[in-house]
Design a protein around this motif. Structure first.
Motif, PDB file in Angstrom:
ATOM      1  N   ASP A  29     -50.943 -44.806  -3.243  1.00  0.00           N
ATOM      2  CA  ASP A  29     -50.741 -44.810  -1.800  1.00  0.00           C
ATOM      3  C   ASP A  29     -50.117 -43.501  -1.328  1.00  0.00           C
ATOM      4  O   ASP A  29     -50.522 -42.938  -0.302  1.00  0.00           O
ATOM      5  CB  ASP A  29     -49.850 -45.980  -1.386  1.00  0.00           C
ATOM      6  N   VAL A  30     -49.129 -43.014  -2.072  1.00  0.00           N
ATOM      7  CA  VAL A  30     -48.457 -41.766  -1.694  1.00  0.00           C
ATOM      8  C   VAL A  30     -49.421 -40.593  -1.760  1.00  0.00           C
ATOM      9  O   VAL A  30     -49.496 -39.768  -0.841  1.00  0.00           O
ATOM     10  CB  VAL A  30     -47.229 -41.527  -2.597  1.00  0.00           C
ATOM     11  N   LEU A  31     -50.189 -40.507  -2.844  1.00  0.00           N
ATOM     12  CA  LEU A  31     -51.161 -39.419  -2.977  1.00  0.00           C
ATOM     13  C   LEU A  31     -52.239 -39.517  -1.901  1.00  0.00           C
ATOM     14  O   LEU A  31     -52.671 -38.499  -1.347  1.00  0.00           O
ATOM     15  CB  LEU A  31     -51.790 -39.460  -4.367  1.00  0.00           C
ATOM     16  N   ARG A  32     -52.675 -40.740  -1.615  1.00  0.00           N
ATOM     17  CA  ARG A  32     -53.683 -40.920  -0.571  1.00  0.00           C
ATOM     18  C   ARG A  32     -53.126 -40.489   0.785  1.00  0.00           C
ATOM     19  O   ARG A  32     -53.828 -39.849   1.581  1.00  0.00           O
ATOM     20  CB  ARG A  32     -54.121 -42.386  -0.525  1.00  0.00           C
ATOM     21  N   ALA A  33     -51.869 -40.821   1.039  1.00  0.00           N
ATOM     22  CA  ALA A  33     -51.238 -40.422   2.295  1.00  0.00           C
ATOM     23  C   ALA A  33     -51.156 -38.906   2.410  1.00  0.00           C
ATOM     24  O   ALA A  33     -51.454 -38.331   3.465  1.00  0.00           O
ATOM     25  CB  ALA A  33     -49.843 -41.044   2.397  1.00  0.00           C
ATOM     26  N   LEU A  34     -50.764 -38.246   1.332  1.00  0.00           N
ATOM     27  CA  LEU A  34     -50.677 -36.785   1.354  1.00  0.00           C
ATOM     28  C   LEU A  34     -52.051 -36.161   1.586  1.00  0.00           C
ATOM     29  O   LEU A  34     -52.177 -35.180   2.337  1.00  0.00           O
ATOM     30  CB  LEU A  34     -50.077 -36.278   0.038  1.00  0.00           C
ATOM     31  N   ALA A  35     -53.086 -36.738   0.954  1.00  0.00           N
ATOM     32  CA  ALA A  35     -54.447 -36.227   1.154  1.00  0.00           C
ATOM     33  C   ALA A  35     -54.874 -36.416   2.614  1.00  0.00           C
ATOM     34  O   ALA A  35     -55.470 -35.514   3.220  1.00  0.00           O
ATOM     35  CB  ALA A  35     -55.417 -36.944   0.216  1.00  0.00           C
ATOM     36  N   LEU A  36     -54.572 -37.570   3.199  1.00  0.00           N
ATOM     37  CA  LEU A  36     -54.938 -37.832   4.590  1.00  0.00           C
ATOM     38  C   LEU A  36     -54.234 -36.867   5.537  1.00  0.00           C
ATOM     39  O   LEU A  36     -54.852 -36.357   6.493  1.00  0.00           O
ATOM     40  CB  LEU A  36     -54.577 -39.272   4.961  1.00  0.00           C
ATOM     41  N   LEU A  37     -52.968 -36.586   5.283  1.00  0.00           N
ATOM     42  CA  LEU A  37     -52.228 -35.671   6.141  1.00  0.00           C
ATOM     43  C   LEU A  37     -52.776 -34.255   6.035  1.00  0.00           C
ATOM     44  O   LEU A  37     -52.891 -33.537   7.038  1.00  0.00           O
ATOM     45  CB  LEU A  37     -50.739 -35.704   5.781  1.00  0.00           C
ATOM     46  N   MET A  38     -53.141 -33.846   4.810  1.00  0.00           N
ATOM     47  CA  MET A  38     -53.710 -32.503   4.642  1.00  0.00           C
ATOM     48  C   MET A  38     -55.077 -32.389   5.310  1.00  0.00           C
ATOM     49  O   MET A  38     -55.411 -31.360   5.902  1.00  0.00           O
ATOM     50  CB  MET A  38     -53.795 -32.145   3.162  1.00  0.00           C
ATOM     51  N   ILE A  39     -55.873 -33.451   5.222  1.00  0.00           N
ATOM     52  CA  ILE A  39     -57.176 -33.445   5.897  1.00  0.00           C
ATOM     53  C   ILE A  39     -56.975 -33.320   7.407  1.00  0.00           C
ATOM     54  O   ILE A  39     -57.672 -32.547   8.080  1.00  0.00           O
ATOM     55  CB  ILE A  39     -57.967 -34.723   5.545  1.00  0.00           C
ATOM     56  N   PHE A  40     -56.023 -34.059   7.943  1.00  0.00           N
ATOM     57  CA  PHE A  40     -55.747 -33.979   9.382  1.00  0.00           C
ATOM     58  C   PHE A  40     -55.341 -32.559   9.776  1.00  0.00           C
ATOM     59  O   PHE A  40     -55.869 -31.986  10.743  1.00  0.00           O
ATOM     60  CB  PHE A  40     -54.644 -34.960   9.764  1.00  0.00           C
ATOM     61  N   ILE A  41     -54.421 -31.977   9.032  1.00  0.00           N
ATOM     62  CA  ILE A  41     -53.940 -30.630   9.358  1.00  0.00           C
ATOM     63  C   ILE A  41     -55.075 -29.617   9.263  1.00  0.00           C
ATOM     64  O   ILE A  41     -55.241 -28.755  10.145  1.00  0.00           O
ATOM     65  CB  ILE A  41     -52.773 -30.240   8.436  1.00  0.00           C
ATOM     66  N   SER A  60     -59.437 -26.705  -4.993  1.00  0.00           N
ATOM     67  CA  SER A  60     -59.774 -27.969  -4.321  1.00  0.00           C
ATOM     68  C   SER A  60     -58.853 -28.190  -3.129  1.00  0.00           C
ATOM     69  O   SER A  60     -57.878 -27.460  -2.931  1.00  0.00           O
ATOM     70  CB  SER A  60     -59.667 -29.141  -5.307  1.00  0.00           C
ATOM     71  N   ASP A  61     -59.174 -29.215  -2.342  1.00  0.00           N
ATOM     72  CA  ASP A  61     -58.331 -29.539  -1.194  1.00  0.00           C
ATOM     73  C   ASP A  61     -58.175 -31.047  -1.067  1.00  0.00           C
ATOM     74  O   ASP A  61     -58.441 -31.798  -2.023  1.00  0.00           O
ATOM     75  CB  ASP A  61     -58.884 -28.907   0.084  1.00  0.00           C
ATOM     76  N   GLY A  62     -57.788 -31.507   0.115  1.00  0.00           N
ATOM     77  CA  GLY A  62     -57.528 -32.927   0.309  1.00  0.00           C
ATOM     78  C   GLY A  62     -58.743 -33.810   0.106  1.00  0.00           C
ATOM     79  O   GLY A  62     -58.609 -34.969  -0.292  1.00  0.00           O
ATOM     80  N   ALA A  63     -59.940 -33.283   0.357  1.00  0.00           N
ATOM     81  CA  ALA A  63     -61.154 -34.103   0.219  1.00  0.00           C
ATOM     82  C   ALA A  63     -61.379 -34.496  -1.231  1.00  0.00           C
ATOM     83  O   ALA A  63     -61.700 -35.653  -1.536  1.00  0.00           O
ATOM     84  CB  ALA A  63     -62.359 -33.343   0.760  1.00  0.00           C
ATOM     85  N   GLU A  64     -61.227 -33.548  -2.154  1.00  0.00           N
ATOM     86  CA  GLU A  64     -61.388 -33.865  -3.578  1.00  0.00           C
ATOM     87  C   GLU A  64     -60.353 -34.880  -4.033  1.00  0.00           C
ATOM     88  O   GLU A  64     -60.674 -35.817  -4.768  1.00  0.00           O
ATOM     89  CB  GLU A  64     -61.274 -32.593  -4.431  1.00  0.00           C
ATOM     90  N   ALA A  65     -59.111 -34.687  -3.599  1.00  0.00           N
ATOM     91  CA  ALA A  65     -58.057 -35.632  -3.970  1.00  0.00           C
ATOM     92  C   ALA A  65     -58.376 -37.024  -3.449  1.00  0.00           C
ATOM     93  O   ALA A  65     -58.219 -38.029  -4.157  1.00  0.00           O
ATOM     94  CB  ALA A  65     -56.711 -35.148  -3.430  1.00  0.00           C
ATOM     95  N   PHE A  66     -58.857 -37.093  -2.210  1.00  0.00           N
ATOM     96  CA  PHE A  66     -59.162 -38.379  -1.590  1.00  0.00           C
ATOM     97  C   PHE A  66     -60.254 -39.123  -2.357  1.00  0.00           C
ATOM     98  O   PHE A  66     -60.158 -40.339  -2.589  1.00  0.00           O
ATOM     99  CB  PHE A  66     -59.593 -38.158  -0.140  1.00  0.00           C
ATOM    100  N   SER A  70     -59.940 -42.495  -4.505  1.00  0.00           N
ATOM    101  CA  SER A  70     -60.797 -43.615  -4.114  1.00  0.00           C
ATOM    102  C   SER A  70     -61.500 -44.216  -5.314  1.00  0.00           C
ATOM    103  O   SER A  70     -61.627 -45.440  -5.420  1.00  0.00           O
ATOM    104  CB  SER A  70     -61.826 -43.150  -3.077  1.00  0.00           C
ATOM    105  N   GLY A  71     -61.975 -43.368  -6.220  1.00  0.00           N
ATOM    106  CA  GLY A  71     -62.603 -43.877  -7.435  1.00  0.00           C
ATOM    107  C   GLY A  71     -61.645 -44.720  -8.255  1.00  0.00           C
ATOM    108  O   GLY A  71     -62.010 -45.778  -8.792  1.00  0.00           O
TER     109      GLY A  71
END
Length: 404
Positions: A29-41, A60-66, A70-71
Motif C-alpha cells: 500500500d505504501v509503495l503504491r501510494a508513493l507511485a500514485l503521488l509520483m504519477i500525479f506530480i 524507471s518511474d512511477g508507472a513501472e513501480a505501479f 499490481s502484479g
C-alpha cells in the motif's frame, strides 16, 4: 422400567467459520501510494516538484513501480483463489475488473476533454485545444468519438488504465499458464515481450498513426514477474537473498542514477553499436526496454533483501500512505483529473512556478482527504456487515437416545 432420556456428550463443531485472514502487507500500500503521488506530480509538468520524482534518478518511474506492485497484488487477490472448482469464477472476476478499469478510463478521458475545452473557452486560450491529443479529436469527431470509446485514440496522460485493463483481460490466461507451469508462463511472457519489442507489435491507434503509448504486450512481462514471484512465495518458496545479487542490484541502481543525473544519454549510442535490438539497449517506455525493466526489478529486489529498507516501508494500517494506497483506483482517477486541471491552470498562468507548486501541494492534500473519506466509508460498511452477520456460527447437535 423407568423411562429416561439418554443424553450423549454435546458435540461442538464450528461450521462455516472463515480462516483468519493474513495481515495485510502494508508495504504494498505504501509503495503504491508513493507511485500514485509520483504519477500525479509527473502529470503536472512544469512545476518544481517534478524535479524530485523517481524518473530524475533512474531509468524507471512511477508507472513501472505501479505495474510491478499490481502484479504482486493480483497474485495475492486472484492467484491464490485460482483453484479447481473456482477457476471460472476467478477468471470472470478478472474480466469484470478489466471493464471497471475501462469505465474509470472513460471517466478521466471525458473529464479531461471538458477541462481543456472549457479552459480554452473561459480563458480564451485556444492553444489548450492543441494539447494532449485533443485537436485530432475535434477536427474529426465522427471518427474521434468511436476511436475514444474503442481505445483507438487516447488523450495524453490518460494512457495507463487502457494498458492496465488489457493486462486484466490477459489475466485468465496468465493464471492458467502459471497453474500449469510458472516457468512456462515466464518463458512465454519473455518471448512475447521480446518479439513485440523487436518487431514493434502493439495495439495501433486509429485516429492518429502510431501505437498505444504503453504497449500491454510489453508491459505484461513486468506484471507477470510480480505475479509469479507472489505465487512462488505463497506456495512456500523464498526469494533468494545473496550478497552478490544485492551488490549487482545496488551497482545497477547506482549506474542508473549517475547515468540519468549526469545526462549521459549519449552512452546509449554506444549500446546501439552492439547491434542488439532497441528493446534490449534502448530506454523506450512504450515497449518497456530492458534498462527500464531491470531498474525497477533491481529496486524491488533491494527492498525485499535489505531489512532496513523493507521495515521503513512497513507502516501501520491507519498510516496516511497506507490508506492512500489501499484505495488505489479511486485515488488514481482523482489524481488524473486533478493533474489535468493542473495542466490547464499552468497553461493559462504561463507555467507560473509559484502557482504550479501551490497547486501540487493542494492536489496531494486533496487526494489524502479523499482517501480518508473512502476509508471512512469502507469502515462504516464493514461495521454494518459485521452487525448483520451472526454473532457466531456454531452447531450444537444433541444426540438423544430413545425412551425406554
Amino acid at each position: 422400567m423407568n423411562s429416561r432420556a439418554k443424553i450423549e456428550p454435546t458435540t461442538v463443531k464450528q461450521v462455516g467459520l472463515p480462516k483468519p485472514a493474513a495481515p495485510r502487507d502494508t508495504r504494498l500500500d505504501v509503495l503504491r501510494a508513493l507511485a500514485l503521488l509520483m504519477i500525479f506530480i509527473n502529470h503536472v509538468p512544469g512545476q518544481i516538484f517534478e524535479q524530485f520524482t523517481s524518473k530524475n534518478f533512474g531509468f524507471s518511474d512511477g508507472a513501472e513501480a505501479f505495474v510491478l506492485i499490481s502484479g504482486i497484488s493480483v497474485g495475492l487477490a486472484y492467484g491464490t483463489k485460482f483453484l479447481p472448482g473456482n477457476r471460472l469464477a476467478t477468471m470472470l472476476k478478472a474480466v469484470k475488473r478489466a471493464f471497471t478499469l475501462y469505465n474509470a478510463h472513460m471517466i478521466t478521458t471525458f473529464v479531461t476533454l471538458v477541462l481543456f475545452i472549457s479552459g480554452a473557452w473561459i480563458f480564451h486560450q485556444k492553444g489548450l485545444l492543441c494539447e494532449v491529443n485533443i485537436l485530432a479529436l475535434l477536427m474529426d469527431p465522427a471518427r474521434g468519438i468511436p476511436a475514444l470509446l474503442t481505445l483507438g485514440h487516447q488523450i495524453g496522460y490518460n494512457n495507463i488504465l487502457p494498458m492496465y485493463g488489457a493486462l486484466f483481460l490477459m489475466l485468465p490466461l496468465i493464471m492458467a499458464l502459471e497453474a500449469k507451469s510458472p516457468l512456462l508462463l515466464l518463458l512465454i511472457s519473455v518471448g512475447v515481450w521480446l518479439v513485440s519489442g523487436i518487431y514493434y507489435i502493439a495495439p495501433h491507434t486509429t485516429l492518429l498513426e502510431g501505437f498505444w503509448f504503453l504497449n500491454p504486450l510489453s508491459w505484461q512481462l513486468l506484471f507477470v514477474i510480480g505475479f509469479i514471484g507472489t505465487m512462488h512465495v505463497k506456495r512456500g518458496g523464498r526469494i533468494p537473498v545473496h550478497p552478490v545479487l544485492i551488490a549487482l542490484a545496488s551497482a545497477y541502481v547506482l549506474v542508473s542514477f549517475i547515468w540519468v543525473t549526469d545526462k549521459l544519454w549519449i552512452l546509449g549510442d554506444y549500446l546501439a553499436m552492439l547491434g542488439l535490438p532497441t528493446v534490449v539497449t534502448g530506454f523506450d517506455k512504450t515497449f518497456l526496454s530492458l534498462p527500464r525493466l531491470l531498474h525497477v526489478l533491481a529496486l524491488a529486489y533491494l527492498i525485499i533483501s535489505i531489512p532496513s529498507l523493507s521495515q521503513l516501508l512497513r507502516r501501520s494500517a491507519n498510516h496516511p500512505l497506507t490508506i492512500l494506497g489501499r484505495h488505489s483506483l479511486s485515488i488514481f482517477v482523482a489524481g488524473t483529473i486533478l493533474a489535468m486541471a493542473g495542466q490547464v491552470l499552468l497553461y493559462v498562468t504561463n507555467k507560473s512556478p509559484i502557482v504550479g507548486a501551490i497547486y501540487v501541494v493542494i492536489g496531494i492534500a486533496a487526494q489524502f482527504l479523499y482517501a480518508y473519506h473512502l476509508e471512512h466509508k469502507r469502515l462504516q460498511l464493514a461495521g454494518q456487515r459485521a452487525q448483520k452477520a451472526p454473532a457466531e456460527r456454531i452447531s450444537l447437535p444433541l444426540h438423544i437416545g430413545r425412551h425406554r
